[in-house]
Design an enzyme around this catalytic site. Structure first.
Site, short mmCIF file in Angstrom:
data_model
loop_
_atom_site.label_atom_id
_atom_site.label_comp_id
_atom_site.label_asym_id
_atom_site.label_seq_id
_atom_site.Cartn_x
_atom_site.Cartn_y
_atom_site.Cartn_z
N HIS A 257 -0.38 4.66 7.04
CA HIS A 257 0.30 5.27 5.81
C HIS A 257 0.74 6.84 5.78
O HIS A 257 0.05 7.43 6.77
CB HIS A 257 -0.66 5.15 4.57
CG HIS A 257 -1.34 3.66 4.67
ND1 HIS A 257 -2.35 3.33 5.12
CD2 HIS A 257 -0.53 2.55 3.89
CE1 HIS A 257 -2.46 1.90 4.83
NE2 HIS A 257 -1.47 1.70 4.13
N SER B 192 0.73 -1.16 -0.01
CA SER B 192 0.23 0.04 -0.07
C SER B 192 0.90 1.23 -0.13
O SER B 192 0.07 2.54 -0.31
CB SER B 192 -1.11 0.02 1.21
OG SER B 192 -0.14 -0.18 2.40
N ASP C 17 -3.24 7.92 8.13
CA ASP C 17 -4.65 7.12 8.72
C ASP C 17 -4.11 6.41 9.58
O ASP C 17 -4.80 5.53 10.21
CB ASP C 17 -5.21 6.38 7.64
CG ASP C 17 -4.16 5.29 6.76
OD1 ASP C 17 -3.02 5.24 7.36
OD2 ASP C 17 -4.56 4.88 5.83
#
Length: 374
Positions: free
Chosen positions: A339, A34, A336
């Site tokens: 990240h 991610s 968040d």
């Protein structure tokens, strides 16, 4: 190492756009999770909510941040367009490479399902096979269908930033000791992947080490405030030490891999050091909040609730709670709880471009007229 903000400001001042800019790297092929997924996971499983993408794109794009990722900034710096996700069938242009990274990906093949514990089925071995198929299709196409010519693979930059989900999985299940036990297997798979990419024509590889996950609000929210396992900046010492041990093993393994691959640049990129600076002394880098999530729920030191992830809502104790975004993500390191914000991604890119975090020394300025990444 703590001078990279000054370097970043200098870079912004001296890098000027050039109409005749040239770069030895005509494409980027990226492998990861991610931290560099530009839309592949959500192309396969469409569900990303707002406020992801709020800063730059003004809408969710499949990136786990408020705007751009370091891989986007890196492409811009090399004078390339954003690299299209391999799994995105609509609107993609692969003439300048492909991004095989997907959210929640691991290095090793997962022994469970996405629908059980959220681990992506697109682990590194699958991403490598996708790359092999991509090359076969490029060789067949002969430069048509928004694909590059067959000689692109020797003119590309290969970036790898993966392993975080393996390591955090071991931290969750077995603690720091689990990282030490399983790191050799993870690293062996990374080095064997580099060797296979070399056989496909790859010659320049940037391998980013793992970030200081002990500074992630996600992990810090699981413990009580203070304690002997927290450093002066509030980061979890045992978790960061476990990551450091993994990174040292990765660095040594890449040194050995370099010896095996004639004519290849196999570069270990210590982005951990740059990110640790951001978490520990954010104000020294123009930010305000190191270990507090911008998009989260609960407030306090971390603003992270493991039951309610960024953009989602849930009924808890009879009340509906929503994880919402702050109004100033440009002041945060953490987007968040896991990240990084666009602001942190940009500063991380400057660190990569500086070359001072690379082993052996390697400067992209020697290969490209570096473009602005504003």
């Amino acid at each position: 190492m703590r001078q990279f903000l000054m370097f970043s400001l200098l870079m912004m001042a001296i890098i000027m756009p050039k109409s005749d800019a040239k770069c030895a790297f005509q494409a980027i092929f990226n492998f990861g999770d991610s931290n560099s997924d530009t839309g592949a996971f959500y192309a396969a499983f469409p569900s990303q909510p707002s406020p992801n993408g709020m800063t730059y794109f003004k809408r969710p794009t499949g990136r786990a941040t408020d705007g751009r990722l370091y891989i986007d900034f890196l492409a811009q710096a090399l004078g390339l367009p954003f690299i299209s996700p391999y799994l995105q069938s609509i609107g993609s242009d692969y003439s300048h490479g492909a991004n095989f990274a997907t959210l929640a990906s691991t290095v090793l093949q997962p022994n469970t399902s996405l629908f059980v514990n959220g681990v992506s089925p697109f682990y590194l071995g699958v991403q490598l096979n996708q790359m092999k198929l991509f090359k076969a299709k490029v060789d067949e196409a002969g430069g048509k269908y928004n694909l590059p010519s067959s000689d692109i693979f020797g003119k590309a930059l290969y970036t790898l930033n993966i392993g975080q989900n393996d390591i955090t999985g071991y931290l969750d299940s077995a603690g720091p000791g689990g990282v030490k036990e399983n790191s050799p297997q993870v690293i062996s798979q990374i080095t064997s992947t580099i060797k296979e990419l070399y056989s496909l024509g790859g010659r320049t590889f940037l391998v980013l080490n793992l970030a200081p996950v002990g500074c992630y609000p996600r992990f810090l929210a699981e413990q009580s405030q203070g304690g002997s396992d927290v450093d002066a900046s509030g980061c979890k010492v045992s978790y960061n030490n476990a990551v450091n041990e993994y990174n040292n093993m990765l660095k040594y393994a890449l040194q050995q891999t370099r010896k095996d691959l004639s004519g290849a640049n196999v570069i270990y990129v210590n982005t951990n050091a740059a990110l640790l600076d951001l978490y520990q002394i954010p104000k020294s880098h123009g930010l305000q909040h190191g270990i507090t999530a911008c998009c989260g729920q609960g407030g306090g030191s971390y603003n992270f609730n493991p039951q309610v992830f960024c953009g989602s809502s849930k009924e808890i104790n009879g009340h509906t709670v929503t994880a919402t975004a702050c109004s100033d993500p440009q002041n945060y390191v953490s987007w968040d709880g896991v990240h990084w914000t666009e602001a942190a991604n940009k500063l991380m890119t400057y660190a990569i471009l500086s070359g001072s975090y690379n082993d052996p020394p390697f400067s992209l300025h020697h290969y490209c007229d570096i473009q602005p990444i504003g």
